[in-house]
Design an enzyme around this catalytic site. Sequence first.
Site, PDB file in Angstrom:
ATOM      1  N   GLY A  36      36.405  41.209  40.128  1.00  0.00           N
ATOM      2  CA  GLY A  36      36.237  41.284  38.547  1.00  0.00           C
ATOM      3  C   GLY A  36      35.190  41.930  37.920  1.00  0.00           C
ATOM      4  O   GLY A  36      34.267  42.448  38.760  1.00  0.00           O
ATOM      5  N   PHE A  72      44.745  33.712  38.971  1.00  0.00           N
ATOM      6  CA  PHE A  72      44.805  35.177  39.066  1.00  0.00           C
ATOM      7  C   PHE A  72      43.945  35.606  40.113  1.00  0.00           C
ATOM      8  O   PHE A  72      43.552  36.872  40.214  1.00  0.00           O
ATOM      9  CB  PHE A  72      44.415  35.862  37.788  1.00  0.00           C
ATOM     10  CG  PHE A  72      45.323  35.508  36.666  1.00  0.00           C
ATOM     11  CD1 PHE A  72      46.391  36.081  36.587  1.00  0.00           C
ATOM     12  CD2 PHE A  72      45.068  34.533  35.790  1.00  0.00           C
ATOM     13  CE1 PHE A  72      47.118  35.700  35.362  1.00  0.00           C
ATOM     14  CE2 PHE A  72      45.947  34.276  34.679  1.00  0.00           C
ATOM     15  CZ  PHE A  72      47.105  34.711  34.463  1.00  0.00           C
ATOM     16  N   ALA A  73      43.397  34.848  41.107  1.00  0.00           N
ATOM     17  CA  ALA A  73      42.206  35.252  42.010  1.00  0.00           C
ATOM     18  C   ALA A  73      42.697  35.644  43.385  1.00  0.00           C
ATOM     19  O   ALA A  73      42.037  35.439  44.379  1.00  0.00           O
ATOM     20  CB  ALA A  73      41.319  33.995  42.189  1.00  0.00           C
ATOM     21  N   ALA A  74      43.897  36.183  43.566  1.00  0.00           N
ATOM     22  CA  ALA A  74      44.365  36.442  44.879  1.00  0.00           C
ATOM     23  C   ALA A  74      43.949  37.807  45.012  1.00  0.00           C
ATOM     24  O   ALA A  74      43.625  38.790  44.309  1.00  0.00           O
ATOM     25  CB  ALA A  74      45.735  36.606  44.717  1.00  0.00           C
ATOM     26  N   TYR A 140      50.337  39.959  52.667  1.00  0.00           N
ATOM     27  CA  TYR A 140      49.859  39.917  50.909  1.00  0.00           C
ATOM     28  C   TYR A 140      51.159  38.866  50.812  1.00  0.00           C
ATOM     29  O   TYR A 140      51.140  37.700  50.316  1.00  0.00           O
ATOM     30  CB  TYR A 140      49.805  40.848  50.337  1.00  0.00           C
ATOM     31  CG  TYR A 140      49.860  40.798  48.850  1.00  0.00           C
ATOM     32  CD1 TYR A 140      48.973  40.028  48.568  1.00  0.00           C
ATOM     33  CD2 TYR A 140      50.704  41.233  48.178  1.00  0.00           C
ATOM     34  CE1 TYR A 140      49.106  39.439  47.007  1.00  0.00           C
ATOM     35  CE2 TYR A 140      51.078  41.022  46.668  1.00  0.00           C
ATOM     36  CZ  TYR A 140      50.181  40.259  46.155  1.00  0.00           C
ATOM     37  OH  TYR A 140      50.060  40.021  44.824  1.00  0.00           O
ATOM     38  N   HIS A 188      46.267  51.073  43.010  1.00  0.00           N
ATOM     39  CA  HIS A 188      47.662  51.169  42.376  1.00  0.00           C
ATOM     40  C   HIS A 188      47.853  52.473  41.672  1.00  0.00           C
ATOM     41  O   HIS A 188      47.031  53.348  41.566  1.00  0.00           O
ATOM     42  CB  HIS A 188      47.332  50.114  41.207  1.00  0.00           C
ATOM     43  CG  HIS A 188      47.293  48.796  41.593  1.00  0.00           C
ATOM     44  ND1 HIS A 188      47.151  47.559  40.901  1.00  0.00           N
ATOM     45  CD2 HIS A 188      47.249  48.130  43.089  1.00  0.00           C
ATOM     46  CE1 HIS A 188      47.075  46.452  41.647  1.00  0.00           C
ATOM     47  NE2 HIS A 188      47.060  46.724  42.766  1.00  0.00           N
ATOM     48  N   LEU A 189      49.189  52.533  41.586  1.00  0.00           N
ATOM     49  CA  LEU A 189      49.780  54.179  41.327  1.00  0.00           C
ATOM     50  C   LEU A 189      49.313  54.551  40.141  1.00  0.00           C
ATOM     51  O   LEU A 189      48.681  55.650  39.964  1.00  0.00           O
ATOM     52  CB  LEU A 189      51.177  54.051  41.518  1.00  0.00           C
ATOM     53  CG  LEU A 189      52.017  55.354  40.899  1.00  0.00           C
ATOM     54  CD1 LEU A 189      51.466  56.531  41.896  1.00  0.00           C
ATOM     55  CD2 LEU A 189      53.490  54.980  40.895  1.00  0.00           C
ATOM     56  N   PHE A 207      52.724  57.938  48.457  1.00  0.00           N
ATOM     57  CA  PHE A 207      52.966  57.869  49.924  1.00  0.00           C
ATOM     58  C   PHE A 207      54.333  57.684  50.097  1.00  0.00           C
ATOM     59  O   PHE A 207      55.177  56.770  49.683  1.00  0.00           O
ATOM     60  CB  PHE A 207      52.424  56.211  50.074  1.00  0.00           C
ATOM     61  CG  PHE A 207      50.894  56.343  49.965  1.00  0.00           C
ATOM     62  CD1 PHE A 207      50.031  56.624  50.884  1.00  0.00           C
ATOM     63  CD2 PHE A 207      50.298  55.826  48.596  1.00  0.00           C
ATOM     64  CE1 PHE A 207      48.625  56.538  50.964  1.00  0.00           C
ATOM     65  CE2 PHE A 207      48.827  56.058  48.769  1.00  0.00           C
ATOM     66  CZ  PHE A 207      47.971  56.301  49.595  1.00  0.00           C
ATOM     67  N   ARG A 220      59.850  51.368  41.798  1.00  0.00           N
ATOM     68  CA  ARG A 220      59.288  50.135  41.228  1.00  0.00           C
ATOM     69  C   ARG A 220      59.704  49.692  40.061  1.00  0.00           C
ATOM     70  O   ARG A 220      60.061  50.566  39.104  1.00  0.00           O
ATOM     71  CB  ARG A 220      57.656  50.242  41.668  1.00  0.00           C
ATOM     72  CG  ARG A 220      57.289  50.160  43.053  1.00  0.00           C
ATOM     73  CD  ARG A 220      57.618  49.104  43.748  1.00  0.00           C
ATOM     74  NE  ARG A 220      57.164  49.160  45.094  1.00  0.00           N
ATOM     75  CZ  ARG A 220      57.756  49.410  46.221  1.00  0.00           C
ATOM     76  NH1 ARG A 220      59.123  49.699  46.068  1.00  0.00           N
ATOM     77  NH2 ARG A 220      57.273  49.476  47.403  1.00  0.00           N
TER      78      ARG A 220
END
Length: 326
Positions: A36, A72-74, A140, A188-189, A207, A220
Amino acid sequence: MKALVIGGAGYIGSHMVRALQRAGHDVAIFDNFSTGHRAAVEGLKVYEGDLLNPADLDRALPDFAPDLMLHFAARSLVGESMVEPALYYGNNVCGVFNLLEAMRRHGRARLVFSSTAAVYGLPTKRRIDEDHPTQPINTYGWSKLFAERMIEDACRSYGLRAAVLRYFNAAGADDAGDIGEAHEPETHLLPNILRVAAGKAPLVRLFGSDYDTRDGYCVRDFIHVSDLCDAHLLAANALEKADLPAYQLYNLGNGQGFSVLEVLRAAEVVVGRPIPSEVGPARAGDPPVLVAGASKARSVLGWAPQKADLTQIIASAWRWHQAQRY
């Protein structure tokens, strides 16, 4: 309402903090700042702590006494999860266990949990709804599915009321332009595409180009982060409704699929110039297509995306990248 946002200094968490404040709620953040950004929570009440240290939770919960917890801490990097699974089972499973136990100790009984479409694995139908089989193909996804099961069991046995929100690809940025998506490393894309457009990287790597999709690239479902936050607010309100179950599960997505190449081309339209790219090998654990079936959130919560256009999503993220503060 008093809301404690776990991981509130991160991308989605910081946007959730803003949404809660706009709705008139009293908000505090619990974050270990491993990923964060302190700049995203300047001037806010912050408890610096780690879910893997129960003493940190035992300090924050009685002091702030929240009515609602939002998680939201994953850890959320698919590739990393396949290389370092212990990090994911530690943070995403043990951390949630510690949170649930702290909530029991301190009499906190409302939770909104950020989950993921990665729990579904390879799609067996065109639109993935909540009844789709859960068979993750990466660590994940498994870690989030295990966390979901713990939450469901706590609802059944301990009086917890929880909403689990499985969403697809969050993107975009707050209209104010002072918070946005920035990870280190960035995987992230969309932010990687826009970092190249902003001159902060030489090219973006795509990828895999031989998936069984319309153009060979992964497809996606992208959802604006502000729409996600609206759904979290509605889900929190739904926890107060006695006619709804203690454990609630919702998919969140636009119901539209965009290929990686289509996202790149749309970004080029937004920024007004070509964006250099190269194609690399496919990543382990990436399913070809992930598109949400979100009719349950629409019918039960009354939720619908307000920023569903891909160029609109990209344009908001581009504004953030042009004036990036962290």
